[in-house]
Design a protein around this motif. Structure first.
Motif, mmCIF file in Angstrom:
data_model
loop_
_atom_site.group_PDB
_atom_site.id
_atom_site.type_symbol
_atom_site.label_atom_id
_atom_site.label_comp_id
_atom_site.label_asym_id
_atom_site.label_seq_id
_atom_site.Cartn_x
_atom_site.Cartn_y
_atom_site.Cartn_z
ATOM 1 N N TYR A 21 -16.568 3.919 33.503
ATOM 2 C CA TYR A 21 -17.145 5.508 32.938
ATOM 3 C C TYR A 21 -18.508 5.282 32.609
ATOM 4 C CZ TYR A 21 -16.615 9.373 29.608
ATOM 5 O OH TYR A 21 -16.810 10.529 29.062
ATOM 6 N N ASP A 49 -19.418 13.204 41.199
ATOM 7 C CA ASP A 49 -17.974 13.949 41.592
ATOM 8 C C ASP A 49 -17.303 13.644 42.868
ATOM 9 O OD1 ASP A 49 -18.666 15.687 39.287
ATOM 10 O OD2 ASP A 49 -19.693 17.176 40.141
ATOM 11 N N THR A 50 -18.204 13.570 43.699
ATOM 12 C CA THR A 50 -17.545 12.942 45.083
ATOM 13 C C THR A 50 -17.175 11.787 45.076
ATOM 14 O OG1 THR A 50 -19.426 14.653 46.390
ATOM 15 C CG2 THR A 50 -18.334 12.866 47.514
ATOM 16 N N ALA A 52 -15.852 10.350 42.678
ATOM 17 C CA ALA A 52 -14.516 10.364 41.582
ATOM 18 C C ALA A 52 -14.933 9.345 40.372
ATOM 19 C CB ALA A 52 -13.426 9.963 42.250
ATOM 20 N N PRO A 54 -15.557 8.530 36.699
ATOM 21 C CA PRO A 54 -15.426 9.308 35.441
ATOM 22 C C PRO A 54 -16.479 9.471 34.555
ATOM 23 C CG PRO A 54 -13.602 7.586 35.931
ATOM 24 C CD PRO A 54 -14.652 7.355 36.963
ATOM 25 N N ASN A 86 -10.408 17.165 36.519
ATOM 26 C CA ASN A 86 -10.449 15.676 36.602
ATOM 27 C C ASN A 86 -9.144 15.018 35.619
ATOM 28 O OD1 ASN A 86 -12.769 15.559 38.148
ATOM 29 N ND2 ASN A 86 -13.905 15.661 36.281
ATOM 30 N N TRP A 88 -9.031 12.462 33.862
ATOM 31 C CA TRP A 88 -9.725 11.940 32.259
ATOM 32 C C TRP A 88 -9.931 12.816 31.512
ATOM 33 C CZ3 TRP A 88 -12.174 11.193 37.139
ATOM 34 C CH2 TRP A 88 -13.474 12.096 37.235
ATOM 35 N N ASP A 101 -12.879 13.154 26.654
ATOM 36 C CA ASP A 101 -12.493 12.442 27.838
ATOM 37 C C ASP A 101 -11.646 11.209 27.528
ATOM 38 O OD1 ASP A 101 -13.759 13.955 29.775
ATOM 39 O OD2 ASP A 101 -15.301 12.477 29.711
#
Length: 207
Positions: A21, A49-50, A52, A54, A86, A88, A101
């Motif tokens: 994270y 983002d791409t 993934a 968190p 997402n 989370w 989150d």
């Protein structure tokens, strides 16, 4: 410009670091009215983002112009729309002025609770509502302003310490918390740890 190499490092070393994270506690940009800064920030965070990864962010005083506390640009670039899909992402308050989150790592369930610049009673009430929904999780409260450089807390951080942090310590279940934290080799029940970092000073030695 500093954020891009940080993201490059996190992505290249993600597996070796076992990075579960990433958090950012504000000042994504330097000037909230500068759209070019937001565009560069958007592209930099798009890498996370791409991949993934968190992560969570909140608005600092530079992101909202502390003279007006205008969240318009922050919400446009880093509002609910960016994060809602997402797994989370737990939910938000007023288009990501605050959000939370839900992360599980090392067998421990965590709650990362974010609140942006200049929270008031409405925001503090929301924070307590979220914490009450997840009493079994280890909570991290993410803020932009907390400790002062001179030591101690400012008026708003002191309110959060008194009205939010104190509530966690009073309402949690010590036995359950100890058992859960012991599973990762940590014992810090009834201990609140605060960390102060000045990103403007990172280039100076001994800081």
């Amino acid at each position: 410009d500093r954020q891009e190499p940080i993201h490059d490092y996190l992505l290249s070393e993600r597996e070796d670091l076992n990075r579960q994270y990433v958090d950012h506690t504000g000042d994504i940009v330097d000037r909230a009215i500068d759209q070019e800064q937001w565009r560069r920030a958007d592209a930099t965070y798009a890498d996370l983002d791409t991949a993934a990864v968190p992560y969570g962010v909140l608005a600092g005083n530079h992101d909202v112009d502390q003279h007006t506390n205008d969240y318009t640009a922050f919400s446009r670039w880093f509002g609910d729309e960016r994060f809602a899909g997402n797994p989370w992402f737990g939910g938000s308050h007023r288009d990501n002025r605050g959000h939370y989150d839900l992360i599980t790592a090392g067998g421990v369930d965590f709650l990362f609770l974010y609140m942006g610049w200049a929270p008031g009673t409405e925001q503090i009430d929301w924070m307590n509502d979220i914490l009450a929904q997840y009493p079994e999780r280890v909570a991290f409260i993410q803020l932009h302003e907390f400790m002062l450089t001179t030591g101690g807390l400012g008026p708003i951080p002191q309110r959060i310490m008194d009205e939010v942090v104190a509530t966690i310590r009073a309402s949690a279940t010590p036995a359950d918390a100890r058992e859960q934290l012991d599973s990762v080799g940590r014992r810090f029940w009834d201990l609140t740890t605060a960390i102060l970092a000045d990103k403007a000073k990172f280039d100076e030695p001994n800081l």
